[in-house]
Design a protein around this motif. Structure first.
Motif, PDB file in Angstrom:
ATOM      1  N   ALA A 122       0.967  -1.158  -0.066  1.00 40.62           N
ATOM      2  CA  ALA A 122       0.002   0.174  -0.077  1.00 40.62           C
ATOM      3  C   ALA A 122       0.923   1.362  -0.159  1.00 40.62           C
ATOM      4  O   ALA A 122       1.804   1.242   0.811  1.00 40.62           O
ATOM      5  CB  ALA A 122      -0.984  -0.082   1.048  1.00 40.62           C
ATOM      6  N   ILE A 123       0.437   2.010  -0.552  1.00 43.39           N
ATOM      7  CA  ILE A 123       1.194   3.437  -0.901  1.00 43.39           C
ATOM      8  C   ILE A 123       0.155   4.528  -0.604  1.00 43.39           C
ATOM      9  O   ILE A 123      -0.810   4.723  -1.448  1.00 43.39           O
ATOM     10  CB  ILE A 123       1.991   3.531  -2.579  1.00 43.39           C
ATOM     11  CG1 ILE A 123       2.973   2.381  -2.486  1.00 43.39           C
ATOM     12  CG2 ILE A 123       2.707   4.960  -2.308  1.00 43.39           C
ATOM     13  CD1 ILE A 123       3.646   2.676  -3.804  1.00 43.39           C
ATOM     14  N   THR A 124       0.519   5.547   0.513  1.00 44.16           N
ATOM     15  CA  THR A 124      -0.415   6.264   0.993  1.00 44.16           C
ATOM     16  C   THR A 124       0.237   7.693   0.585  1.00 44.16           C
ATOM     17  O   THR A 124       1.115   7.944   1.093  1.00 44.16           O
ATOM     18  CB  THR A 124      -0.638   6.417   2.307  1.00 44.16           C
ATOM     19  OG1 THR A 124      -0.902   4.979   2.655  1.00 44.16           O
ATOM     20  CG2 THR A 124      -1.843   7.303   2.784  1.00 44.16           C
ATOM     21  N   GLY A 125      -0.399   8.734  -0.292  1.00 43.77           N
ATOM     22  CA  GLY A 125      -0.032   9.839  -0.438  1.00 43.77           C
ATOM     23  C   GLY A 125      -0.572  10.899   0.690  1.00 43.77           C
ATOM     24  O   GLY A 125      -1.350  10.753   1.358  1.00 43.77           O
ATOM     25  N   TYR A 126       0.253  12.057   0.733  1.00 43.55           N
ATOM     26  CA  TYR A 126      -0.081  12.982   1.603  1.00 43.55           C
ATOM     27  C   TYR A 126       0.934  14.443   1.153  1.00 43.55           C
ATOM     28  O   TYR A 126       1.925  14.184   0.239  1.00 43.55           O
ATOM     29  CB  TYR A 126       0.057  12.694   3.164  1.00 43.55           C
ATOM     30  CG  TYR A 126       1.660  12.642   3.793  1.00 43.55           C
ATOM     31  CD1 TYR A 126       2.351  11.421   3.246  1.00 43.55           C
ATOM     32  CD2 TYR A 126       2.041  13.998   4.268  1.00 43.55           C
ATOM     33  CE1 TYR A 126       3.913  11.578   3.578  1.00 43.55           C
ATOM     34  CE2 TYR A 126       3.534  13.770   4.643  1.00 43.55           C
ATOM     35  CZ  TYR A 126       4.425  12.716   4.294  1.00 43.55           C
ATOM     36  OH  TYR A 126       5.643  12.706   4.911  1.00 43.55           O
ATOM     37  N   ARG A 127       0.418  15.573   1.603  1.00 45.36           N
ATOM     38  CA  ARG A 127       1.459  16.690   1.461  1.00 45.36           C
ATOM     39  C   ARG A 127       2.042  17.054   2.701  1.00 45.36           C
ATOM     40  O   ARG A 127       1.602  17.251   3.769  1.00 45.36           O
ATOM     41  CB  ARG A 127       0.247  17.849   0.924  1.00 45.36           C
ATOM     42  CG  ARG A 127       0.454  18.109  -0.600  1.00 45.36           C
ATOM     43  CD  ARG A 127      -0.757  18.980  -0.829  1.00 45.36           C
ATOM     44  NE  ARG A 127      -1.483  18.482  -1.791  1.00 45.36           N
ATOM     45  CZ  ARG A 127      -0.982  18.353  -3.111  1.00 45.36           C
ATOM     46  NH1 ARG A 127       0.017  19.012  -3.630  1.00 45.36           N
ATOM     47  NH2 ARG A 127      -1.569  17.637  -4.022  1.00 45.36           N
ATOM     48  N   ASP A 128       3.538  17.461   2.512  1.00 45.26           N
ATOM     49  CA  ASP A 128       4.108  17.915   3.672  1.00 45.26           C
ATOM     50  C   ASP A 128       3.813  19.477   3.864  1.00 45.26           C
ATOM     51  O   ASP A 128       3.169  20.026   2.934  1.00 45.26           O
ATOM     52  CB  ASP A 128       5.681  17.434   3.618  1.00 45.26           C
ATOM     53  CG  ASP A 128       6.375  18.171   2.302  1.00 45.26           C
ATOM     54  OD1 ASP A 128       5.690  19.291   2.022  1.00 45.26           O
ATOM     55  OD2 ASP A 128       7.361  18.002   2.014  1.00 45.26           O
ATOM     56  N   ALA A 129       4.582  19.777   5.006  1.00 43.76           N
ATOM     57  CA  ALA A 129       4.276  21.457   5.169  1.00 43.76           C
ATOM     58  C   ALA A 129       4.826  22.346   4.069  1.00 43.76           C
ATOM     59  O   ALA A 129       4.309  23.421   3.971  1.00 43.76           O
ATOM     60  CB  ALA A 129       5.322  21.714   6.485  1.00 43.76           C
ATOM     61  N   PHE A 130       5.531  21.764   3.087  1.00 41.33           N
ATOM     62  CA  PHE A 130       6.082  22.610   2.164  1.00 41.33           C
ATOM     63  C   PHE A 130       5.281  22.377   0.737  1.00 41.33           C
ATOM     64  O   PHE A 130       5.484  23.007  -0.304  1.00 41.33           O
ATOM     65  CB  PHE A 130       7.615  22.476   1.860  1.00 41.33           C
ATOM     66  CG  PHE A 130       8.251  22.634   2.707  1.00 41.33           C
ATOM     67  CD1 PHE A 130       8.777  23.905   3.225  1.00 41.33           C
ATOM     68  CD2 PHE A 130       8.805  21.472   3.647  1.00 41.33           C
ATOM     69  CE1 PHE A 130       9.532  24.115   4.417  1.00 41.33           C
ATOM     70  CE2 PHE A 130       9.749  21.578   4.772  1.00 41.33           C
ATOM     71  CZ  PHE A 130       9.910  22.897   5.102  1.00 41.33           C
ATOM     72  N   GLY A 131       4.120  21.575   0.817  1.00 38.28           N
ATOM     73  CA  GLY A 131       3.242  21.398  -0.392  1.00 38.28           C
ATOM     74  C   GLY A 131       3.730  20.144  -1.265  1.00 38.28           C
ATOM     75  O   GLY A 131       3.329  20.120  -2.317  1.00 38.28           O
ATOM     76  N   ASN A 132       4.742  19.567  -0.800  1.00 37.34           N
ATOM     77  CA  ASN A 132       5.396  18.430  -1.707  1.00 37.34           C
ATOM     78  C   ASN A 132       4.369  17.508  -1.788  1.00 37.34           C
ATOM     79  O   ASN A 132       3.952  16.898  -0.638  1.00 37.34           O
ATOM     80  CB  ASN A 132       6.877  18.234  -1.264  1.00 37.34           C
ATOM     81  CG  ASN A 132       7.796  19.303  -1.518  1.00 37.34           C
ATOM     82  OD1 ASN A 132       7.894  19.851  -2.387  1.00 37.34           O
ATOM     83  ND2 ASN A 132       8.439  19.614  -0.185  1.00 37.34           N
ATOM     84  N   ARG A 133       4.289  16.442  -2.868  1.00 41.10           N
ATOM     85  CA  ARG A 133       3.689  15.351  -2.902  1.00 41.10           C
ATOM     86  C   ARG A 133       4.535  14.216  -2.205  1.00 41.10           C
ATOM     87  O   ARG A 133       5.309  13.878  -2.955  1.00 41.10           O
ATOM     88  CB  ARG A 133       3.048  14.965  -4.196  1.00 41.10           C
ATOM     89  CG  ARG A 133       2.205  15.873  -4.748  1.00 41.10           C
ATOM     90  CD  ARG A 133       1.970  16.054  -6.244  1.00 41.10           C
ATOM     91  NE  ARG A 133       1.301  14.860  -6.687  1.00 41.10           N
ATOM     92  CZ  ARG A 133       1.817  14.369  -7.929  1.00 41.10           C
ATOM     93  NH1 ARG A 133       2.573  15.108  -8.569  1.00 41.10           N
ATOM     94  NH2 ARG A 133       1.214  13.198  -8.164  1.00 41.10           N
ATOM     95  N   CYS A 134       4.138  13.922  -1.159  1.00 34.17           N
ATOM     96  CA  CYS A 134       4.748  12.662  -0.539  1.00 34.17           C
ATOM     97  C   CYS A 134       4.044  11.308  -0.526  1.00 34.17           C
ATOM     98  O   CYS A 134       2.889  11.319  -0.747  1.00 34.17           O
ATOM     99  CB  CYS A 134       5.348  13.226   0.938  1.00 34.17           C
ATOM    100  SG  CYS A 134       5.971  14.802   0.863  1.00 34.17           S
ATOM    101  N   GLN A 135       4.870  10.274  -0.159  1.00 36.59           N
ATOM    102  CA  GLN A 135       4.134   8.886  -0.065  1.00 36.59           C
ATOM    103  C   GLN A 135       4.765   8.399   1.383  1.00 36.59           C
ATOM    104  O   GLN A 135       5.972   8.358   1.543  1.00 36.59           O
ATOM    105  CB  GLN A 135       4.520   7.999  -1.435  1.00 36.59           C
ATOM    106  CG  GLN A 135       3.205   8.247  -2.290  1.00 36.59           C
ATOM    107  CD  GLN A 135       3.789   8.944  -3.555  1.00 36.59           C
ATOM    108  OE1 GLN A 135       4.977   9.110  -3.674  1.00 36.59           O
ATOM    109  NE2 GLN A 135       3.070   9.073  -4.641  1.00 36.59           N
ATOM    110  N   ARG A 136       3.905   7.485   1.898  1.00 38.14           N
ATOM    111  CA  ARG A 136       4.327   6.578   2.988  1.00 38.14           C
ATOM    112  C   ARG A 136       4.065   5.175   2.534  1.00 38.14           C
ATOM    113  O   ARG A 136       3.018   4.867   1.867  1.00 38.14           O
ATOM    114  CB  ARG A 136       3.733   6.715   4.252  1.00 38.14           C
ATOM    115  CG  ARG A 136       3.708   8.184   4.780  1.00 38.14           C
ATOM    116  CD  ARG A 136       2.623   8.672   5.688  1.00 38.14           C
ATOM    117  NE  ARG A 136       3.181   8.021   7.089  1.00 38.14           N
ATOM    118  CZ  ARG A 136       2.732   8.543   8.197  1.00 38.14           C
ATOM    119  NH1 ARG A 136       1.657   9.128   8.413  1.00 38.14           N
ATOM    120  NH2 ARG A 136       3.147   7.853   9.322  1.00 38.14           N
ATOM    121  N   ILE A 137       4.951   4.279   2.724  1.00 39.37           N
ATOM    122  CA  ILE A 137       5.044   2.840   2.448  1.00 39.37           C
ATOM    123  C   ILE A 137       5.201   2.112   3.760  1.00 39.37           C
ATOM    124  O   ILE A 137       6.269   2.474   4.672  1.00 39.37           O
ATOM    125  CB  ILE A 137       5.956   2.348   1.337  1.00 39.37           C
ATOM    126  CG1 ILE A 137       5.541   3.289  -0.183  1.00 39.37           C
ATOM    127  CG2 ILE A 137       6.074   1.276   1.166  1.00 39.37           C
ATOM    128  CD1 ILE A 137       6.653   3.018  -0.976  1.00 39.37           C
TER     129      ILE A 137
END
Lengths: 269, 269, 269, 269
Positions: free
Chosen positions: C46-61
């Motif tokens: 599963a790959i979960t997307g989110y945005r960090d405090a700088f607006g970057n598109r990040c993922q958690r695995i």
């Protein structure tokens, strides 16, 4: 017991380049040398010997432009006994230290006594003065620093090793030396050959080893915080304040080190 | 219980100079404010409020050339209870961390997680995850670092504090924060007022205090490795990644800080 | 013009391990994406997307124990124009800076503004404020730092890069960012793809590039002190205060990175 | 011309404490000594003289618990001539260096040649070998470092001075020494008395001065990057690899330095 010891350094130099070598077996082992460890240069170049301020046997070479191979292959007698363990003996107060040991209390390039003094007293202030204190330092360093030659860094200092908790044998030695000096125990850096004989190799063979000596109760005693157990087949090359004094090879100009090998092999039967 | 809190900053500027101030009582304490801590500038200058990325109430000032005095004198209600002690609660795994806490796992100016990671795991890898682990970190830092405000240095980082074994409250906080982050525990830096009420002053009154919060089991918990016992009269001003985010005053040009006073006095009867 | 962009990361994990990835093409380039750069994990997780405090598109695995391959292969449109050159425009005084830019004036992990401030003013105090000043900083950094990826060190900070005079693209960016901030110019770190198209590759292909943006006269402008000439085929992934905010992959546990490849290839005809 | 030179050190020791002093006028000035600079201790304690590895005249004292005042007040003849300016002379190649100068090419506590080598060659690689190169180094250091005794820090190294751009006379000397060694020019650290005679005092009187000597063309030449103009009334005390070798007083235990005064006063007509 006999050991075949030697090294091979292969450089390429874009221009003629002076080199200082500190790779000779130490004079204190002169009587043990069966086949001498005379450095051989290919192509042949003049090699001039001298002694540095610490009494080490050094050599100066003017490397020509191009490829230079420096190597030796010696035979050295050894008792075959493990390193002696330091035992409590005479007085250890600063006021009893001989003058020639005092320089080994001072800070040096990789041993920042000024930075680590508080920490040393905090960690070791309650240990018993004498060899037990130095052994406590070695035990701490041995456990605190994780050996990792992939993370080796020639510029790493004792304070950095303490913070980073990782290093190679020279980092273990520098950190233990620094703690000793902070505790007013003269300590000097040693390099040399170290055999794997009788123990599994601690890491890929092929580098010189580093350890140190501490002045306790009237004489210098050997400590090896990297291994932290007595070893056999240890052949001293040079001593100094830290690794900056006894670099294997100091080259005064750009160069490429193409290959570097070291061996310390027990000669069987 | 009520506290009279305030500060006085006196600067001299050779030329008009922008300043950012982070000296307001934190919004989370807004309901406790009896007499507001509005900054007063002498000579009077325009003061513009804004919120930074961490939600702190900040101010911008354009200081004129010459002498500038900035001060406030507020009254703040307080429960009078000591700091709460964090108790074990919900899950503490990295995969359960809310996204907004992740930035407090990263390295920052005074918190070199990359340098101290090995050491953190070596020291705290065997402690119980959750509040006990953070308390173990605070206990270590409290004992390892000797308080010495004569040796304060604004540029001292966590790795330097660890090596040097000396520091002031901000150094204690930075080192503990760094160890927490290395152990995958989000940790953020806090500044504010801290009363001496009920305890002998740990050092000459007159500076803001620094502590930190760790995210454990679903919420932020306060830890103070400098004092390492629950205190009363703690009034939060600002939070950030480390001291670089919440400097009391950031001045954009040459200046002389002539005087700096802080008070947190219990109002009796 | 179109570029095929992608990467392949291969890890081995001894135990299940959380990972944060910051490897997506930046949202500002969303309209240019022809074939999306969705990360693909093998084995699938599963790959979960989110945005960090700088607006970057990040993922958690949550990586399972064993081998994990993460890769993507996208197609991105690009103007084919070289980087724009910043021109003098509006006001550049600190008091005119929008609040959201102020965090990019502060020190951060690899950008020690407190240490380098004197040096920055000594070197650049006489340059013309605005884009000329930032260009002077880039020129200095480009000439002062010798590119050497053999000497790369993930922990090297701006002050260390300045002293050592060697580094890789992230070191150039950190040093220039730090000087900008010291001169009161907001500066933020950028990572992304950078094509070799049209120029000889500056070094072996296969790593993300680092550059920075400076806030001048009302907007952000791109600067690349490593290359210091306009380039084509630059595709932003993420921005932050420095490399600690936008590490390609942050792994919360022991691991071995077995392989890492990156490509940015122009799609011909 | 005659100078009255002296110092007064006042310590308090909680317990008997060994001290090493390096505060004697150097033997090379023995013929100039009119009134000897014998250290006087109050209360009287035994003072034992010895020579360190660099030939400096040192003293060992066992300080009793309590207050100790150490002072001297000497008269020294001086030519009254300003420092000589080094002129081009013999060969300067590494292969022509005498062996005893080689130790002054190596790194030392405050002179990280390994860190600053790239920078040195980048800054000074195009200067003319010989005294012009050392003068170029002094000019750079003199201009790059802002004198600030309020920012003095006993642990500051050459790489830190270079980054921070601030320091006191010992920092100027350490940075210039390091650059010289990086350029293969032996350089050694000097401490001593320095008169303000004839020039406005560069800063509050009352500290020893630091400068250095470089080996060029067959002899040692004096350079003073702090002042960077010839001075009169310079009286050498000691030489070493850096300040760690020639600390005025090394105390082996806790202590409080209550007062420290130095004077170098021209004796008028």
């Amino acid at each position: 017991m006999q050991f075949r010891t030697g090294y091979e350094l292969v450089y390429t130099f874009p221009q003629p380049t002076p080199i200082i070598l500190v790779v000779n077996v130490h004079e204190s082992r002169a009587a043990d040398i069966v086949v001498p460890d005379t450095p051989i240069a290919e192509p042949p170049v003049a090699i001039t010997g001298y002694r540095d301020a610490f009494g080490n046997r050094c050599q100066r070479i003017m490397a020509p432009a191009g490829r230079l191979r420096i190597h030796t292959d010696a035979v050295v007698n050894d008792s075959g006994f493990p390193d002696a363990v330091a035992l409590p003996s005479g007085p250890v107060a600063v006021e009893d230290l001989p003058e020639e040991t005092l320089v080994f209390l001072l800070g040096s390039r990789y041993c920042e006594t000024d930075l680590l003094s508080n920490t040393a007293w905090q960690l070791f202030g309650n240990t018993t003065p004498g060899p037990a204190r130095v052994q406590a330092i070695c035990d701490f360093v041995h456990n605190h620093v994780a050996f990792n030659y992939l993370a080796a860094r020639a510029t790493r200092s004792a304070a950095q090793t303490f913070a980073e908790g990782t290093g190679v044998c020279r980092d273990y030695a520098h950190l233990a030396i620094t703690f000793c000096r902070c505790m007013n125990i003269p300590a000097r850096y040693c390099t040399g050959y170290l055999s794997d004989a009788g123990t599994p190799p601690p890491y890929p063979a092929g580098d010189f080893a580093a350890w140190f000596e501490a002045w306790i109760g009237g004489s210098w005693h050997l400590f090896d915080p990297r291994n932290n157990v007595p070893r056999i087949g240890r052949i001293l090359m040079a001593r100094g304040r830290d690794a900056s004094d006894v670099a294997i090879a100091t080259t005064f100009g750009p160069n490429m080190l193409e290959s570097f090998k070291v061996w310390t092999d027990e000669i069987s039967g």
